[in-house]
Scaffold this active site. Structure first.
Site, short mmCIF file in Angstrom:
data_model
loop_
_atom_site.label_atom_id
_atom_site.label_comp_id
_atom_site.label_asym_id
_atom_site.label_seq_id
_atom_site.Cartn_x
_atom_site.Cartn_y
_atom_site.Cartn_z
N GLU A 1 10.16 19.60 -47.31
CA GLU A 1 10.79 20.72 -46.60
C GLU A 1 10.38 20.80 -45.13
O GLU A 1 11.14 21.26 -44.29
CB GLU A 1 10.49 22.05 -47.29
N PHE B 1 7.25 33.21 -61.34
CA PHE B 1 7.13 31.77 -61.09
C PHE B 1 7.78 31.43 -59.75
O PHE B 1 8.92 31.79 -59.49
CB PHE B 1 7.81 31.00 -62.23
N GLN B 2 7.05 30.75 -58.90
CA GLN B 2 7.49 30.32 -57.56
C GLN B 2 7.90 31.49 -56.66
O GLN B 2 8.79 31.37 -55.83
CB GLN B 2 8.63 29.30 -57.67
#
Ligand code: TPP
Length: 562
Positions: A49, A111-112
């Site tokens: 990224e 999550f995340q």
């Protein structure tokens, strides 16, 4: 018309003129990617990224448009932070789209999940968390408006999964964006400009310092006209390289820590300094209380908070650089310019003497000198390539030995100085300018920070060329250790290096190497002419230093010379 959040997002991106997005998918974005496959927007899949943000940065600089990147929540979002901070420092217009967990899970350690709006608040121009699909269209419009207007910069939009999946009635918003709290001053105050002209007409030793603001506001021609009419010498910052033609007699080259002798000496001696689109960064000013201490400083900037931040200013001008220089050129028509050449002669003579006394130079031996590689690269490409750089000595040698006669040819991480910037930025630049030659001038350390983006270049058939100035050291840090730490080289020696030729080949690209000066031209010519991405590994003098050098915190007139 009822559309999903993903459809609205894509429609809005299209209406903002977005044709290319650099990104990396993830769980919360699968639906959006599914929609994007049907749109006309091209998506460039990067390998990390950080690469997406630097690519969007390079794309923005070369295309003059807003760069866009798209990444998933959590680790995808945090991987963008360095690139966002770099774009923020360099005032690059960018919209960063991050996926987010569904709104009902935000704050639950899902999550995340990560608070990317909180994390990026200090390094974005503005950022948003969209909580309602009905607000999506207006938010996107506002984000693009903020990114490209005033002092450009990155804007982040965090997009929860349910907002992208939800539906809303969509009507294409029309008319200009209006925001009560945000109205940058584009047009400068005429009274201030009259004072500027008066000071410059009166000055015996005037100097213009041009920065990245000239390039981002397309003011190069206006600056060139103005400087030539008044016969004022021009020095540029690293970010301003190409803002004024380097080959012009009035050009002094780059100012600052590794600036030219004549540029730095002129700054110490000038009586009026006109800074346009510059930040007076510490790498430029050196010790601030000795910077241009003989001069009245005039500062033109669209960002009022930049003025008087680092140096005292006699005449502040808030406005767009192009609007300001256009107006200054207009005001000049009433002035008597016939006496100017005679009046400037002593000052220009003095500068010519500084130039003759100290040129950028290096000793040629039987080992390849890094400066020689850049010099030959400039010659062979006739100074016409788009050059991106990594960070360190390679960046400074590219700035010193490649001649930039035009704006938007030099792509570098100036403010933040991010190693690993050059290759992904070159990829973005190549997307923006498919017919131009794009070369990343790299160090062996920096290139290893985002070398994986060679895969992106291969996959999307972007023929970027990489010139590695391979000295086996983290050269710029080694230089400081040599000069200021008694040659104690600690943690700067790269004892294990990949074989860059084989590494290129492993990606399916071309790899070439030169180990002797007489091989340099051949490798450059072969590499630049080859199809597709190429890595050229130049094994250079290991302990070469970048000169001139102003030690950190010293006055910029006190340079270490070769
Ligand atoms: C991400 C990042 N980490 C660390 C640094 C500090 N730093 C600045 S220059 C430099 C050395 C760069 O070495 P190399 O890429 O081999 O280039 P050279 O100076 O040898 O041309 C380092 C470590 C940085 N600028 N960016």
């Amino acid at each position: 018309m009822k559309l999903s959040g993903a459809e609205i997002l894509l429609k809005m991106l299209e209406s903002e003129g977005v044709d290319s997005i650099f990104g990396y998918p993830g769980g919360v974005l699968i639906g959006l990617y599914d929609e994007m496959a049907k749109s006309n927007i091209r998506h460039y899949l990067v390998r990390h990224e950080q690469g997406a943000v630097h690519a969007a940065d390079g794309y923005a600089r070369i295309s003059g448009k807003v760069g866009v990147c798209l990444v998933t929540s959590g680790p995808g979002a945090t991987n963008t932070v360095t690139g966002i901070a770099s774009a923020y420092c360099d005032s690059i217009p960018m919209v960063v789209l991050t996926g987010q967990v569904p709104t009902n899970l935000i704050g639950n350690d899902a999550f995340q999940e990560v608070d990317i709006v909180g994390i990026t608040r200090p390094c974005t121009k503005h950022n948003y968390l969209v909580k309602d699909v009905n607000e999506l269209a207006d938010t996107i419009r506002e984000a693009f408006h903020i990114a490209r207007s005033g002092r450009p910069g990155p804007v982040l939009i965090d997009l929860p999964k349910d907002v992208l999946a939800g539906t809303a009635n969509f009507k294409q918003p029309k008319g200009p964006v209006t925001m009560r709290s945000y109205n940058p001053t584009v047009t400068p105050n005429t009274k201030q400009l009259t004072k500027v002209i008066k000071e410059l007409m009166k000055a015996k030793k005037p100097l213009i310092m041009a920065g990245g603001g000239i390039i981002s506001s397309n003011a190069s021609q206006a600056l060139t006209d103005f400087a030539r009419k008044l016969q004022i010498p021009v020095t540029t910052t690293l970010m301003g390289l190409g803002a004024f033609p380097g080959s012009d007699d009035l050009s002094l080259g780059m100012i600052g820590m590794h600036g030219t002798y004549r540029a730095n000496m002129s700054t110490g001696d000038c009586d009026v300094l006109l800074g346009v689109g510059v930040r007076f960064d510490d790498r430029v000013t050196g010790k601030t209380d000795t910077f241009a201490s003989q001069a009245k400083i005039i500062h033109v900037d669209i960002d009022p908070t930049s003025i008087r931040k680092n140096v005292p200013v006699s005449i502040p001008v808030v406005g767009d650089c192009k609007a300001t220089l256009d107006k200054l050129n207009e005001l000049l028509t009433g002035e008597n310019l016939t006496e100017i050449p005679e009046k400037r002669a002593p000052w220009l003579k003095c500068i010519a003497e500084w130039k003759a006394a100290q040129r950028l130079a290096y000793d040629q031996t039987d080992v390849i000198k890094p400066q020689y590689v850049v010099e030959r690269l400039c010659k062979i490409t006739e100074g016409k390539a788009i050059i991106s750089t990594e960070v360190g000595q390679n960046q400074m040698w590219a700035a010193q030995f490649y001649d930039f006669d035009q704006p938007n040819r030099f792509v570098t991480s100036g403010g933040l100085g991010v190693m690993g910037f050059g290759l992904p930025a070159a990829i973005g630049a190549q997307v923006a300018a498919p017919n131009d030659l794009v070369v990343d001038v790299a160090g062996d350390g920096s290139i290893q920070m985002n070398i994986q983006e060679l895969g992106t270049a291969m996959q999307h058939k972007l023929p970027v060329k990489v010139v590695i100035l391979n000295n086996g050291y983290l050269g710029m840090v080694r230089q400081w250790q040599e000069l200021f730490f008694g040659k104690r080289y600690c943690a700067t020696q790269m004892d294990v290096q990949p074989d860059f030729v084989k590494l290129a080949e492993a990606y399916g690209a071309t790899g070439l190497r030169a180990t002797k000066p007489e091989e340099v031209d051949e490798v450059l010519k072969k590499g630049l002419a080859a199809e597709g991405p190429v890595i050229m590994d130049f094994v250079v003098e290991r302990e070469e230093c970048v000169y001139p050098m102003v030690p950190a915190g010293a006055p910029i007139t006190e340079m270490l010379l070769v």
